[in-house]
Design an enzyme around this catalytic site. Structure first.
Site, PDB file in Angstrom:
ATOM      1  N   GLU A  86       8.105   2.250  -5.952  1.00  0.00           N
ATOM      2  CA  GLU A  86       8.176   1.830  -4.544  1.00  0.00           C
ATOM      3  C   GLU A  86       8.170   3.075  -3.645  1.00  0.00           C
ATOM      4  O   GLU A  86       8.607   4.157  -4.059  1.00  0.00           O
ATOM      5  CB  GLU A  86       9.464   0.997  -4.368  1.00  0.00           C
ATOM      6  N   ASP A  87       7.691   2.918  -2.419  1.00  0.00           N
ATOM      7  CA  ASP A  87       7.703   4.056  -1.496  1.00  0.00           C
ATOM      8  C   ASP A  87       9.091   4.262  -0.887  1.00  0.00           C
ATOM      9  O   ASP A  87       9.632   5.364  -0.890  1.00  0.00           O
ATOM     10  CB  ASP A  87       6.649   3.882  -0.379  1.00  0.00           C
TER      11      ASP A  87
ATOM     12  N   ASP B  48      14.447  -0.203   1.682  1.00  0.00           N
ATOM     13  CA  ASP B  48      15.105  -0.334   2.984  1.00  0.00           C
ATOM     14  C   ASP B  48      16.148  -1.455   2.844  1.00  0.00           C
ATOM     15  O   ASP B  48      17.224  -1.230   2.293  1.00  0.00           O
ATOM     16  CB  ASP B  48      13.993  -0.651   3.993  1.00  0.00           C
TER      17      ASP B  48
ATOM     18  N   LYS C 166       0.812  -1.207   0.000  1.00  0.00           N
ATOM     19  CA  LYS C 166       0.000   0.000   0.000  1.00  0.00           C
ATOM     20  C   LYS C 166       0.853   1.267   0.000  1.00  0.00           C
ATOM     21  O   LYS C 166       0.398   2.339  -0.362  1.00  0.00           O
ATOM     22  CB  LYS C 166      -0.886   0.024   1.259  1.00  0.00           C
ATOM     23  N   GLY C 167       2.109   1.146   0.433  1.00  0.00           N
ATOM     24  CA  GLY C 167       2.910   2.324   0.752  1.00  0.00           C
ATOM     25  C   GLY C 167       3.132   3.311  -0.388  1.00  0.00           C
ATOM     26  O   GLY C 167       3.237   4.512  -0.161  1.00  0.00           O
TER      27      GLY C 167
ATOM     28  N   PHE D 282      12.412   6.041  11.180  1.00  0.00           N
ATOM     29  CA  PHE D 282      11.153   5.436  10.739  1.00  0.00           C
ATOM     30  C   PHE D 282      10.208   6.565  10.360  1.00  0.00           C
ATOM     31  O   PHE D 282       9.771   7.339  11.203  1.00  0.00           O
ATOM     32  CB  PHE D 282      10.551   4.555  11.835  1.00  0.00           C
TER      33      PHE D 282
ATOM     34  N   LYS E  53      16.741   4.235   1.742  1.00  0.00           N
ATOM     35  CA  LYS E  53      17.390   4.132   3.064  1.00  0.00           C
ATOM     36  C   LYS E  53      18.622   3.256   2.862  1.00  0.00           C
ATOM     37  O   LYS E  53      18.632   2.071   3.224  1.00  0.00           O
ATOM     38  CB  LYS E  53      16.403   3.457   4.023  1.00  0.00           C
TER      39      LYS E  53
ATOM     40  N   ASP F 108       3.033   3.991   6.541  1.00  0.00           N
ATOM     41  CA  ASP F 108       2.211   3.802   7.742  1.00  0.00           C
ATOM     42  C   ASP F 108       3.015   3.476   8.991  1.00  0.00           C
ATOM     43  O   ASP F 108       4.191   3.131   8.929  1.00  0.00           O
ATOM     44  CB  ASP F 108       1.242   2.633   7.520  1.00  0.00           C
TER      45      ASP F 108
END
Ligand code: 5GP
Length: 172
Positions: free
Chosen positions: A96-97, A100, A40-41, A150, A129, A157
Site C-alpha cells: 500500500e502507498d 490513513d 494506483k498510489g 496531504f 498516517k 496524487d
C-alpha cells in the site's frame, strides 16, 4: 501550486531497500510470495520494492479507491478491479502507498479472507498516517510515519496529478 519537498528521491529509495532487506530476512528465500499492489498510489513504491526481493514473487494488481478526487477519505471503497488468483495456502504480501483511516486495507484484507485461507498475509506500506486511523489495521512493515499532511508524488496524487514526481512533497 508550490510543492515543498518532504522526502527526496535518494532517501526514499534507500529506505525502500532497507524495508526489502527486512522482508527478505523474515520470508524464506525459496518460498513463493504473491505480492499485491494497490493501484494506483502504490505503483512506484511497489516497482522499487519488488526489485530488491529475493524470494520468487508473483506480481498481482488490484485497483481500489477511497479518496476519489478529494483530499479526505470518502468513507467508501470502490473496487475498480479486484481480480486475484486463488490465495489458498499462499504467502501474500499486500503493498500500500499510505494507510490513513485503514478503510482500504480493511476492505482488501476482508476480501482476501473470503477467498480462502492464505498461509500468511503481511502488509507493507510506504507511509503510515497513524493519527487518522479508524479501522484496526496494523502494517507489518512501514517505511515512514507521516503526520496529518496531504502528501503527493512517487505514486501519490492530487486529483490524479503529481503521481510521476520522483520524490514526496506536500502542498502548503
Ligand atoms: P484509507 O483507506 O486508509 O483511509 O486511505 C488510503 C488511501 O487514501 C491511500 O491509498 C491513498 O490513495 C489515499 N491517501 C491517504 N492519505 C493521503 C495523502 O496524504 N496523500 C494522497 N495523495 N493520498 C492519500
Amino acid at each position: 501550486m508550490e510543492l515543498k519537498t518532504l522526502i527526496d528521491e535518494n532517501k526514499l529509495n534507500q529506505r525502500i531497500k532497507e524495508l526489502a532487506d527486512e522482508i527478505n530476512n523474515d520470508f524464506t528465500c525459496d518460498e513463493p510470495v504473491i505480492a499485491i499492489c494497490i493501484l494506483k498510489g502504490a505503483v512506484m513504491f511497489y516497482a522499487e520494492l519488488m526489485k530488491h526481493l529475493k524470494m520468487p514473487v508473483k506480481m498481482e494488481f488490484v485497483r481500489l479507491s477511497s479518496y476519489g478526487n478529494s483530499k479526505t477519505s470518502s468513507g467508501k471503497v470502490s473496487a475498480l478491479n479486484i481480480s486475484l488468483p486463488p490465495l489458498e495456502n499462499q504467502k501474500v504480501l499486500v503493498v500500500e502507498d499510505i494507510v490513513d483511516t485503514g478503510l482500504t486495507l480493511n476492505f482488501l484484507l476482508n476480501y482476501i479472507k473470503e477467498k480462502g485461507q492464505a498461509k500468511e498475509v503481511k502488509l507493507v506500506t510506504l507511509f503510515d498516517k497513524k493519527c487518522a486511523r479508524k479501522y484496526n489495521v496494523h502494517p507489518d512493515y512501514c517505511a515512514f510515519d507521516v503526520d496529518n499532511k496531504f502528501i503527493v508524488g512517487f505514486g501519490l496524487d492530487n486529483q490524479e496529478f503529481y503521481r510521476n514526481i520522483p520524490y514526496i512533497g506536500y502542498i502548503e
